[in-house]
Scaffold this active site. Structure first.
Site, PDB file in Angstrom:
ATOM      1  N   GLU A   1       2.812   2.028  -7.903  1.00 31.65           N
ATOM      2  CA  GLU A   1       2.576   2.024  -8.882  1.00 31.65           C
ATOM      3  C   GLU A   1       2.623   3.311  -9.588  1.00 31.65           C
ATOM      4  OE1 GLU A   1       2.107  -1.375 -10.388  1.00 31.65           O
ATOM      5  OE2 GLU A   1       2.950  -3.221  -9.407  1.00 31.65           O
TER       6      GLU A   1
ATOM      7  N   GLU B   1       6.283  -5.437  -4.178  1.00 31.90           N
ATOM      8  CA  GLU B   1       5.475  -6.183  -4.443  1.00 31.90           C
ATOM      9  C   GLU B   1       7.121  -7.247  -5.492  1.00 31.90           C
ATOM     10  OE1 GLU B   1       2.549  -5.577  -7.739  1.00 31.90           O
ATOM     11  OE2 GLU B   1       1.518  -4.366  -6.432  1.00 31.90           O
TER      12      GLU B   1
END
Length: 339
Positions: free
Chosen positions: A190, A283
């Site tokens: 991220e 995820e």
């Protein structure tokens, strides 16, 4: 079964640009980022490519402190283990060095068992800002571009602290290498969002390259497949492509997708950026619809539900239906492809 696979492969061939790629170029893309990749990891990589477009491997993450908790709960709920087990090597609870060593050893032991049982191992790494305590506040610390630059500049105190952290973490990965366990290694995820110290940095690729070179060239960790995992582009995160280290340092492009934001455009953007490399859902909270993915997003190689969110975001009925779907591969089903 064979007709379903033919249909999936046919739909995959209609992705934008796919038919334009020559076989020779495709083979170049399929080469591992680490030229000295060990045999077990090469075998895993080839298996993932062989399955590309045929189905999605199920995955479940567990935390450093309890490395088997939610995979065990998933088995109890659905009757099946996920094929891919997600682990964590980052310490975020202000543990002592001794506690961290014990917890990481438990992760290593679990990962070895998982591999022997026929599953796939992936590992995340929430690294605290080097030189600070292993606390969540030091993982999510805000850092300016100027201060970040100190950590990626050889010779600085901050750079030396970074190398020290990488070296400590490498010990767990080395144990897995010695045990013949390949790892889908997913550090610094991220990075296109601003909530981690490594996030939204224009020179992020330098940090990635430092770890890549330290682990492959210095520590000879040739059991790692390198997973680059940005967040799906949204109001809080930038365009993932702006932080891509390049095909030569990445084996899998894995997108973190939350709030059920499973847009076809996310899938196609990753596929086009990777130009044939493996793509995955790194995820998720809410589980995606296997039926929808099979029709319009069938290049995702795997997904990984994040820890407790499996139960916070999905009902038992949804979990059971997901694991039983013909497009989803459980550990038992995946193990048949390993040989």
């Amino acid at each position: 079964m064979e007709s379903r696979i033919r249909d999936l492969l046919d739909s995959a061939s209609r992705l934008v640009g796919d038919v334009q790629w020559q076989a020779s170029f495709r083979n170049v893309q399929m080469n591992p980022a680490d030229a000295a990749l060990a045999s077990p990891a090469r075998k895993l990589l080839k298996t993932l490519y062989r399955l590309q477009g045929q189905g999605m491997i199920s995955g479940q993450h567990d935390y450093l402190e309890s490395p088997d908790e939610f995979n065990g709960k998933l088995k109890t709920t659905s009757g099946q283990y996920a094929a891919l087990h997600g682990y964590e090597l980052g310490a975020i609870d202000n543990q002592t060095a001794q506690q961290i060593d014990i917890q990481r050893q438990a992760v290593v032991d679990s990962a070895i068992r998982w591999h022997k049982a026929g599953g796939i191992v992936t590992m995340s790494y929430h690294e605290n800002l080097p030189g600070t305590a292993p606390a969540w506040s030091n993982v999510s610390r805000s850092l300016s571009e100027a201060d970040f630059a100190k950590y990626i500049t050889p010779g600085t105190v901050q750079y030396n602290a970074l190398i020290a952290e990488l070296d400590k973490t490498s010990r767990s990965l080395k144990k897995l290498a010695n045990a013949g366990v390949p790892v889908l290694w997913r550090p610094y995820h991220e990075m296109n969002g601003g909530w981690f110290w490594w996030g939204q940095k224009s020179s992020f690729s330098k940090l990635w390259n430092i770890m890549f070179d330290r682990y492959t060239a210095y520590h000879k960790l040739h059991n790692l497949l390198w997973v680059w995992s940005p967040n799906a582009k949204n109001q809080w995160s930038d365009e993932p492509a702006d932080y891509y280290p390049g095909a030569g340092k990445v084996d899998v492009l894995a997108l973190d997708i939350y709030e059920a934001d499973f847009k076809k455009s996310h899938h196609d953007a990753m596929w086009n950026l990777g130009r044939g490399k493996l793509i995955a859902i790194g995820e998720n909270g809410e589980l995606p619809s296997p039926a929808v993915l099979a029709k319009t997003q069938n290049k995702w190689s795997y997904q990984m539900s994040w820890g407790k969110l499996l139960y916070e975001k999905n009902s038992d009925a949804v979990i059971k239906a997901f694991m039983k779907h013909s497009f989803v591969l459980t550990r038992e089903e995946y193990a048949r492809y390993r040989h």
